[in-house]
Design a protein around this motif. Structure first.
Motif, PDB file in Angstrom:
ATOM      1  N   UNK A 134       0.941  -1.508  -0.387  1.00 23.18           N
ATOM      2  CA  UNK A 134      -0.013  -0.250   0.033  1.00 23.18           C
ATOM      3  C   UNK A 134       0.860   1.343   0.227  1.00 23.18           C
ATOM      4  N   UNK A 135       0.116   2.846  -0.457  1.00 22.37           N
ATOM      5  CA  UNK A 135       1.457   3.658   0.063  1.00 22.37           C
ATOM      6  C   UNK A 135       0.474   4.346   0.682  1.00 22.37           C
ATOM      7  N   UNK A 136       0.840   5.625   0.987  1.00 26.26           N
ATOM      8  CA  UNK A 136       0.224   6.819   2.144  1.00 26.26           C
ATOM      9  C   UNK A 136       0.601   8.056   1.026  1.00 26.26           C
ATOM     10  N   UNK A 190      -4.350  11.006   6.416  1.00 29.33           N
ATOM     11  CA  UNK A 190      -4.537  10.293   7.076  1.00 29.33           C
ATOM     12  C   UNK A 190      -4.849   8.695   7.008  1.00 29.33           C
ATOM     13  N   UNK A 191      -4.355   8.209   7.257  1.00 29.34           N
ATOM     14  CA  UNK A 191      -4.334   6.370   6.399  1.00 29.34           C
ATOM     15  C   UNK A 191      -4.728   5.747   7.919  1.00 29.34           C
ATOM     16  N   UNK A 192      -6.069   5.150   7.050  1.00 26.79           N
ATOM     17  CA  UNK A 192      -6.728   3.874   8.508  1.00 26.79           C
ATOM     18  C   UNK A 192      -6.074   2.391   8.018  1.00 26.79           C
ATOM     19  N   UNK A 193      -5.681   2.266   9.243  1.00 26.21           N
ATOM     20  CA  UNK A 193      -5.386   0.674   8.722  1.00 26.21           C
ATOM     21  C   UNK A 193      -6.275  -0.307   9.637  1.00 26.21           C
ATOM     22  N   UNK A 194      -7.370  -1.061   9.500  1.00 20.14           N
ATOM     23  CA  UNK A 194      -8.499  -1.629  10.174  1.00 20.14           C
ATOM     24  C   UNK A 194      -8.213  -2.940  10.237  1.00 20.14           C
ATOM     25  N   UNK A 195      -8.573  -3.706  11.120  1.00 19.21           N
ATOM     26  CA  UNK A 195      -8.436  -5.282  10.705  1.00 19.21           C
ATOM     27  C   UNK A 195      -9.149  -5.813  12.096  1.00 19.21           C
ATOM     28  N   UNK A 196      -9.283  -7.395  11.988  1.00 22.76           N
ATOM     29  CA  UNK A 196      -9.849  -7.848  13.401  1.00 22.76           C
ATOM     30  C   UNK A 196      -8.054  -8.028  14.292  1.00 22.76           C
ATOM     31  N   UNK A 197      -8.458  -8.699  15.375  1.00 20.33           N
ATOM     32  CA  UNK A 197      -7.438  -9.126  16.438  1.00 20.33           C
ATOM     33  C   UNK A 197      -6.106  -9.718  15.805  1.00 20.33           C
ATOM     34  N   UNK A 198      -4.936  -9.873  16.235  1.00 22.31           N
ATOM     35  CA  UNK A 198      -4.089 -10.024  15.037  1.00 22.31           C
ATOM     36  C   UNK A 198      -4.124 -10.609  13.836  1.00 22.31           C
ATOM     37  N   UNK A 199      -4.622  -9.620  13.186  1.00 19.93           N
ATOM     38  CA  UNK A 199      -4.466  -9.350  11.349  1.00 19.93           C
ATOM     39  C   UNK A 199      -3.222  -9.459  10.940  1.00 19.93           C
ATOM     40  N   UNK A 200      -2.249  -8.196  12.108  1.00 26.33           N
ATOM     41  CA  UNK A 200      -1.432  -7.842  11.848  1.00 26.33           C
ATOM     42  C   UNK A 200      -0.771  -6.385  11.639  1.00 26.33           C
ATOM     43  N   UNK A 201      -1.550  -5.638  12.306  1.00 21.33           N
ATOM     44  CA  UNK A 201      -1.918  -4.469  12.001  1.00 21.33           C
ATOM     45  C   UNK A 201       0.080  -3.293  13.174  1.00 21.33           C
ATOM     46  N   UNK A 202      -0.544  -3.907  14.418  1.00 20.77           N
ATOM     47  CA  UNK A 202       0.662  -4.159  14.607  1.00 20.77           C
ATOM     48  C   UNK A 202       2.954  -4.160  14.016  1.00 20.77           C
ATOM     49  N   UNK A 203       2.248  -5.597  13.979  1.00 23.90           N
ATOM     50  CA  UNK A 203       3.457  -5.647  12.978  1.00 23.90           C
ATOM     51  C   UNK A 203       3.807  -5.611  12.050  1.00 23.90           C
ATOM     52  N   UNK A 252      -8.787   9.967   5.111  1.00 23.70           N
ATOM     53  CA  UNK A 252      -8.539   9.891   3.569  1.00 23.70           C
ATOM     54  C   UNK A 252      -8.633   8.392   2.647  1.00 23.70           C
ATOM     55  N   UNK A 253      -7.939   7.539   3.887  1.00 27.84           N
ATOM     56  CA  UNK A 253      -8.277   6.418   2.925  1.00 27.84           C
ATOM     57  C   UNK A 253      -7.456   5.497   3.833  1.00 27.84           C
ATOM     58  N   UNK A 254      -8.439   4.052   3.962  1.00 30.06           N
ATOM     59  CA  UNK A 254      -8.487   3.339   4.750  1.00 30.06           C
ATOM     60  C   UNK A 254      -8.456   1.917   3.671  1.00 30.06           C
ATOM     61  N   UNK A 255      -7.384   0.589   4.632  1.00 29.27           N
ATOM     62  CA  UNK A 255      -6.447  -0.455   4.122  1.00 29.27           C
ATOM     63  C   UNK A 255      -7.501  -1.453   5.388  1.00 29.27           C
ATOM     64  N   UNK A 256      -7.636  -1.965   4.333  1.00 34.04           N
ATOM     65  CA  UNK A 256      -8.370  -3.093   5.664  1.00 34.04           C
ATOM     66  C   UNK A 256      -8.077  -4.320   5.132  1.00 34.04           C
ATOM     67  N   UNK A 257      -7.343  -4.834   7.009  1.00 31.23           N
ATOM     68  CA  UNK A 257      -6.370  -6.512   6.458  1.00 31.23           C
ATOM     69  C   UNK A 257      -7.012  -7.597   7.501  1.00 31.23           C
ATOM     70  N   UNK A 258      -6.780  -8.553   6.959  1.00 36.78           N
ATOM     71  CA  UNK A 258      -7.202  -9.149   7.910  1.00 36.78           C
ATOM     72  C   UNK A 258      -6.530 -11.551   7.623  1.00 36.78           C
ATOM     73  N   UNK A 259      -6.376 -11.361   8.973  1.00 37.25           N
ATOM     74  CA  UNK A 259      -5.254 -12.578   8.577  1.00 37.25           C
ATOM     75  C   UNK A 259      -4.183 -12.379   7.455  1.00 37.25           C
ATOM     76  N   UNK A 260      -3.567 -11.596   8.405  1.00 32.42           N
ATOM     77  CA  UNK A 260      -2.280 -11.010   7.457  1.00 32.42           C
ATOM     78  C   UNK A 260      -2.169 -10.422   5.501  1.00 32.42           C
ATOM     79  N   UNK A 301      -9.266   1.980  -0.026  1.00 28.01           N
ATOM     80  CA  UNK A 301     -10.318   3.106  -0.233  1.00 28.01           C
ATOM     81  C   UNK A 301     -10.548   3.914   0.921  1.00 28.01           C
ATOM     82  N   UNK A 302     -11.145   5.420  -0.364  1.00 28.06           N
ATOM     83  CA  UNK A 302     -11.798   5.925   0.683  1.00 28.06           C
ATOM     84  C   UNK A 302     -13.239   5.248   1.502  1.00 28.06           C
TER      85      UNK A 302
END
Ligand SMILES: Nc1ncnc2c1ncn2[C@@H]1O[C@H](COP(=O)(O)OP(=O)(O)OP(=O)(O)O)[C@@H](O)[C@H]1O
Ligand SMILES: [Mg+2]
Length: 328
Positions: free
Chosen positions: A24-26, A31-44, A202-210, A216-217
């Motif tokens: 992905x690119x920012x 403001x870029x939002x990285x969203x995902x459930x527990x353990x999806x890989x956000x903090x990594x 402004x944009x969001x990426x949804x991450x699930x299981x890595x 998109x917006x």
């Protein structure tokens, strides 16, 4: 050039693939939002971007500098608010910020002004001499935002900045955060599990299981849900349902004495429906898709696993899911 560039990034912890082939690119100042459930890989992902861990493969760059090769340059341009608080409880607010200023080698002449500015910015100047022990959760979070800004980073990483805060304190913290791109041209990379907070992105990426499963917006993502849901109460639901299905070729469902269906042009079709059904209509309600619906649609689960733990909540989630997407 985007300020953050992530290409085919993967990170394995032994047998666990925490993130897989993430790209992905920012853009700067957004403001870029990285969203995902527990353990999806956000903090990594954040930890790689902040040079705290190295990826297994792929690349991450900040302002054109590689997070692995040029880590010391990258560190100068970033600020972080970690998922878990990292303030020293026995030091005062001022001392905590001072410590950070020393760590970043700030000139003595500019330290005081920077710390004062930061404390004023988050409304904690009056509490600068209190120890952190005396701070509420919201005050600690605000102080961490202030601390992350002291060395004037170009990018601020916020890993669940509002976790565990009450709605009022969350709103209050966001007032400070959303001002940063405008006032200081700071780019914000944030994770949150409060979907309403992601509306400011402004944009969001949804991450699930890595893996990234959507991007998109907020508006673009909401469009993928498939339209507005219209709920109607009438004095004769059987007849109303027949008429709606015949006249408008709609797929109508019923629950709790209410008819409902999805329409891509919700507000435009309501007058036509009322005209057709006439006085039998008691009430009409239009529900726009929310980011929560997007998340539910994409991942099939609510953003927090623990929300699924109560059987009542689970039933309600399943009902809401069926109601919205007509799937089991
Ligand atoms: N140091 C580590 N050693 C082993 N496994 C790890 C390590 N760090 C993360 N993981 C694993 O990698 C996966 C992704 O974890 P990560 O912390 O990135 O998720 P997250 O999206 O931030 O979740 P949360 O919303 O709970 O904070 C999880 O399966 C986690 O257990
Ligand atoms: Mg995390």
């Amino acid at each position: 050039m985007p300020i953050i560039e992530v290409k085919n990034l993967s990170k394995h912890f032994g047998a666990i693939a925490a993130i897989r082939d993430v790209s992905f690119e920012v853009e700067e100042g957004t403001i870029f939002g990285f969203l995902g459930p527990n353990g999806a890989g956000k903090t990594t992902t954040i930890n790689i971007l902040c040079t705290l861990i190295n990826p297994t493969s792929g690349s991450a760059a900040i302002a054109g500098y590689d997070c692995t090769e040029d880590s010391s340059i990258v560190r100068k341009s970033i600020g972080i608010v970690f998922q878990d608080t990292t303030l020293d409880r026995d030091l005062t607010a001022y001392e905590n910020l001072m410590l950070h200023a020393y760590l970043y080698n700030l000139k003595k002449s500019e330290m005081k002004d920077r710390i004062h500015d930061a404390l004023h910015f988050v409304g904690l100047y009056d509490r600068k001499d209190d120890t952190i022990k005396k701070f509420s959760g919201g005050m600690k979070r605000r102080l961490e935002v202030a601390r992350s800004m002291i060395h004037r980073p170009r990018i601020l990483f916020l890993d669940e900045p509002t976790l565990g805060l009450d709605p009022q304190t969350r709103a209050n913290l966001w007032e400070y955060i959303v001002d940063l791109p405008k006032k200081h041209n700071v780019t914000i990379f944030m994770t949150t599990h409060y979907m309403d907070e992601a509306e400011v992105c402004d944009r969001i990426a949804i991450i699930d299981r890595g893996s990234i499963i959507a991007g998109g917006t907020p508006e673009e993502l909401k469009k993928t849900v498939g339209g507005d849901v219209i709920h109607i109460k009438t004095s004769d639901n059987t007849r109303a349902r027949d008429e709606l299905e015949q006249h408008f070729s709609l797929e109508v469902s019923e629950e709790n004495g209410e008819l409902y269906f999805t329409s891509s042009r919700g507000d435009a079709c309501i007058p036509e429906i009322i005209q057709t059904l006439g006085k039998t209509v008691h009430s009409v309600r239009l529900q726009r898709p929310t980011l929560n619906d997007v998340f539910l649609n994409m991942t099939g689960k609510k953003i927090r696993d623990e929300k699924m733990s109560s059987s009542d909540t689970l039933k309600e989630d399943v009902r809401a899911y069926r109601r919205r997407f007509g799937r089991s």
